[in-house]
Scaffold this motif. Structure first.
Motif, PDB file in Angstrom:
ATOM      1  N   ASP A  40       0.924  -1.327  -0.093  1.00 26.10           N
ATOM      2  CA  ASP A  40       0.090  -0.008  -0.188  1.00 26.10           C
ATOM      3  C   ASP A  40       0.930   1.288   0.052  1.00 26.10           C
ATOM      4  N   HIS A  41       1.181   1.800  -1.240  1.00 22.49           N
ATOM      5  CA  HIS A  41       2.244   2.812  -1.283  1.00 22.49           C
ATOM      6  C   HIS A  41       1.692   4.173  -0.581  1.00 22.49           C
ATOM      7  N   ARG A  42       2.302   4.472   0.459  1.00 28.38           N
ATOM      8  CA  ARG A  42       1.470   5.470   1.049  1.00 28.38           C
ATOM      9  C   ARG A  42       2.630   6.590   1.470  1.00 28.38           C
ATOM     10  N   LEU A  43       3.724   6.497   0.702  1.00 23.92           N
ATOM     11  CA  LEU A  43       4.644   7.787   0.849  1.00 23.92           C
ATOM     12  C   LEU A  43       4.135   8.744  -0.323  1.00 23.92           C
ATOM     13  N   LYS A  44       4.136   9.959   0.181  1.00 27.22           N
ATOM     14  CA  LYS A  44       3.321  11.172  -0.787  1.00 27.22           C
ATOM     15  C   LYS A  44       4.047  12.345  -0.957  1.00 27.22           C
ATOM     16  N   SER A  45       5.596  11.959  -1.511  1.00 24.13           N
ATOM     17  CA  SER A  45       6.707  13.087  -1.612  1.00 24.13           C
ATOM     18  C   SER A  45       6.182  14.253  -2.693  1.00 24.13           C
ATOM     19  N   GLU A  46       5.281  13.697  -3.505  1.00 29.49           N
ATOM     20  CA  GLU A  46       4.422  14.958  -4.356  1.00 29.49           C
ATOM     21  C   GLU A  46       3.767  15.908  -3.545  1.00 29.49           C
ATOM     22  N   GLU A  47       3.487  15.512  -2.238  1.00 32.58           N
ATOM     23  CA  GLU A  47       2.576  16.278  -1.449  1.00 32.58           C
ATOM     24  C   GLU A  47       3.524  17.163  -0.453  1.00 32.58           C
TER      25      GLU A  47
ATOM     26  N   GLN B  46      11.739  21.830   9.935  1.00 29.74           N
ATOM     27  CA  GLN B  46      10.447  22.219   9.208  1.00 29.74           C
ATOM     28  C   GLN B  46      10.922  22.672   7.756  1.00 29.74           C
ATOM     29  N   VAL B  47       9.943  22.134   6.955  1.00 28.44           N
ATOM     30  CA  VAL B  47       9.844  22.628   5.413  1.00 28.44           C
ATOM     31  C   VAL B  47       9.397  24.151   5.609  1.00 28.44           C
ATOM     32  N   THR B  48      10.420  24.844   5.092  1.00 28.18           N
ATOM     33  CA  THR B  48       9.997  26.323   4.911  1.00 28.18           C
ATOM     34  C   THR B  48       9.526  26.953   3.487  1.00 28.18           C
ATOM     35  N   SER B  49       9.725  26.197   2.600  1.00 27.28           N
ATOM     36  CA  SER B  49       9.274  26.609   1.305  1.00 27.28           C
ATOM     37  C   SER B  49       9.462  25.561   0.302  1.00 27.28           C
ATOM     38  N   CYS B  50       8.579  25.370  -0.705  1.00 26.92           N
ATOM     39  CA  CYS B  50       8.660  24.516  -1.844  1.00 26.92           C
ATOM     40  C   CYS B  50       8.771  25.361  -3.153  1.00 26.92           C
ATOM     41  N   GLN B  51       9.360  24.886  -3.981  1.00 29.34           N
ATOM     42  CA  GLN B  51       9.615  25.524  -5.303  1.00 29.34           C
ATOM     43  C   GLN B  51       9.826  24.749  -6.428  1.00 29.34           C
ATOM     44  N   ASN B  52       9.474  24.992  -7.770  1.00 30.95           N
ATOM     45  CA  ASN B  52       9.595  24.284  -8.871  1.00 30.95           C
ATOM     46  C   ASN B  52      11.083  23.885  -9.134  1.00 30.95           C
ATOM     47  N   GLN B  53      11.886  24.672  -8.501  1.00 30.80           N
ATOM     48  CA  GLN B  53      13.413  24.448  -9.027  1.00 30.80           C
ATOM     49  C   GLN B  53      14.212  24.627  -8.036  1.00 30.80           C
TER      50      GLN B  53
ATOM     51  N   PHE C 252      13.697  16.984  -4.543  1.00 25.19           N
ATOM     52  CA  PHE C 252      12.360  17.185  -4.507  1.00 25.19           C
ATOM     53  C   PHE C 252      11.972  18.678  -4.452  1.00 25.19           C
ATOM     54  N   HIS C 253      13.126  19.692  -4.584  1.00 24.25           N
ATOM     55  CA  HIS C 253      12.816  21.049  -4.573  1.00 24.25           C
ATOM     56  C   HIS C 253      11.827  21.534  -3.453  1.00 24.25           C
ATOM     57  N   PHE C 254      12.698  21.469  -2.164  1.00 19.57           N
ATOM     58  CA  PHE C 254      12.146  22.162  -1.115  1.00 19.57           C
ATOM     59  C   PHE C 254      13.200  22.772  -0.251  1.00 19.57           C
ATOM     60  N   THR C 255      12.835  23.555   0.774  1.00 21.62           N
ATOM     61  CA  THR C 255      13.836  23.989   1.721  1.00 21.62           C
ATOM     62  C   THR C 255      13.506  23.440   2.933  1.00 21.62           C
ATOM     63  N   VAL C 256      14.490  23.170   3.890  1.00 20.92           N
ATOM     64  CA  VAL C 256      14.356  22.754   5.056  1.00 20.92           C
ATOM     65  C   VAL C 256      15.302  23.621   6.010  1.00 20.92           C
TER      66      VAL C 256
END
Length: 335
Positions: free
Chosen positions: A150-157, A300-307, A233-237
């Motif tokens: 049951d694939h429950r990892l959701k990196s796209e989210e 904490q994830v502080t931002s998400c961006q496309n690149q 995965f293009h996010f900032t921690v």
């Protein structure tokens, strides 16, 4: 008299037969697989995860484990953090001529014990013997197969505000290996955190719906693992330096030797990025397990961006600096 491995053990003849039967088959306990050149496996699911790894740790025995136990836990954990249920393993042994047979039995026995604990079957293997001086005692190569039910990892989210959680103290494995080498006269009671985490991770996956992604921070340590996640995965921690759990003796050893614990290897840790609303439930599950009693939120994830994507460290004095991948080499032959 100490029995040792000879080149004849790798020639495929009588000595090879006895080595396989008396060491590997006897300790791994899968004699039904010996009549074929491959293991025939049945999968209830059509979705599987496959991983491979090689282990060249020096020394072969260290506080908290040995190369055999490490080979199992490393393979099991790679499958588990991918959301798979580890089921099967293979193990290839490259043995140096003259290696003590009793040491080989200890290593194989520890592999069998860890595999049993993790619920994984070692179903196939290979043995090669090389001339003295061609290898450093023993190398092990593994492959692992797991089932994704049951694939429950959701990196796209992954979203701004998501929490970064780790299940315990960092740097234990790195300092354990260093102290076992006795090169710098480091005296410490630190044991490697080498352990299989699949049962803990399976419980998390079963109970928590908001897990975005998981990784085991092995070579390169916590910092390198998080940098790779942020960039891939293009996010900032933003990592809170004060919150990162580090044993006092590990920190002390790092202060003496000039190491940064954020870049030391771990072999029993999982980094989890999870929905902020689920963090307390995750911590409760972790803290109720023997391998998660020191779990805590470390960032904490502080931002998400496309690149792009980056890892920032908030220091105790309130400043922030960017962390990068491990540059160069701290400890070779760590796993």
């Amino acid at each position: 008299m100490v029995q040792r491995i000879s080149l004849a053990h790798g020639e495929g003849g009588e000595l090879t037969h006895h080595l396989i039967q008396d060491v590997f088959i006897q300790l791994f306990g899968h004699s039904e697989q010996t009549q074929l050149d491959s293991a025939v496996l049945a999968f209830p699911s059509q979705t599987i995860a496959v991983t491979t790894d090689s282990f060249v740790v020096n020394p072969l025995f260290f506080p908290g484990g040995n190369i055999g136990r490490l080979a199992v836990t490393g393979t099991v954990n790679d499958l588990a953090v991918s959301g798979a249920i580890p089921l099967f393993m293979t193990a290839g042994f490259i043995i140096e001529e003259g290696f003590p047979l009793n040491d080989l039995k200890k290593i194989v026995k520890s592999m069998a014990a860890e595999a049993l604990k993790a619920g994984v079957k070692i179903v196939a293997g290979d043995t090669k013997v090389v001339e003295k001086g061609s290898a450093d005692g023993l190398f092990i190569n593994t492959a692992g197969i797991g089932e994704i039910r049951d694939h429950r990892l959701k990196s796209e989210e992954i979203r701004e505000g998501d929490c970064v959680i780790i299940n315990g103290t960092i740097g234990d494995h790195g300092i354990s290996i260093l102290s076992a080498r006795q090169e710098l006269g480091l005296l410490t009671d630190v044991k490697s955190d080498c352990t299989s985490l699949n049962q803990l991770i399976h419980e998390l996956m079963k109970e928590i719906d908001g897990i975005r992604i998981m990784r085991d921070p092995t070579r390169g340590g916590l910092a390198t693992t998080l940098v790779e996640l942020c960039e891939d995965f293009h996010f900032t921690v933003e990592l809170d330096e004060i919150a990162v759990p580090i044993r006092k003796d590990v920190r002390g050893a790092c202060d003496i030797l000039g190491f940064d614990p954020l870049y030391l290897a771990n072999e029993g840790k999982v980094v989890i990025i999870v929905d902020e609303n689920q963090k307390q439930k995750v911590l409760t599950i972790l803290k109720n397990h023997e391998n998660g009693q020191n779990a805590c939120v470390i960032g904490q994830v502080t931002s998400c961006q496309n690149q792009g994507g980056k890892l920032l460290l908030k220091t105790p004095i309130g400043t922030t600096r960017r962390l990068h991948r491990l540059a160069g080499m701290i400890l070779p032959r760590i796993c």
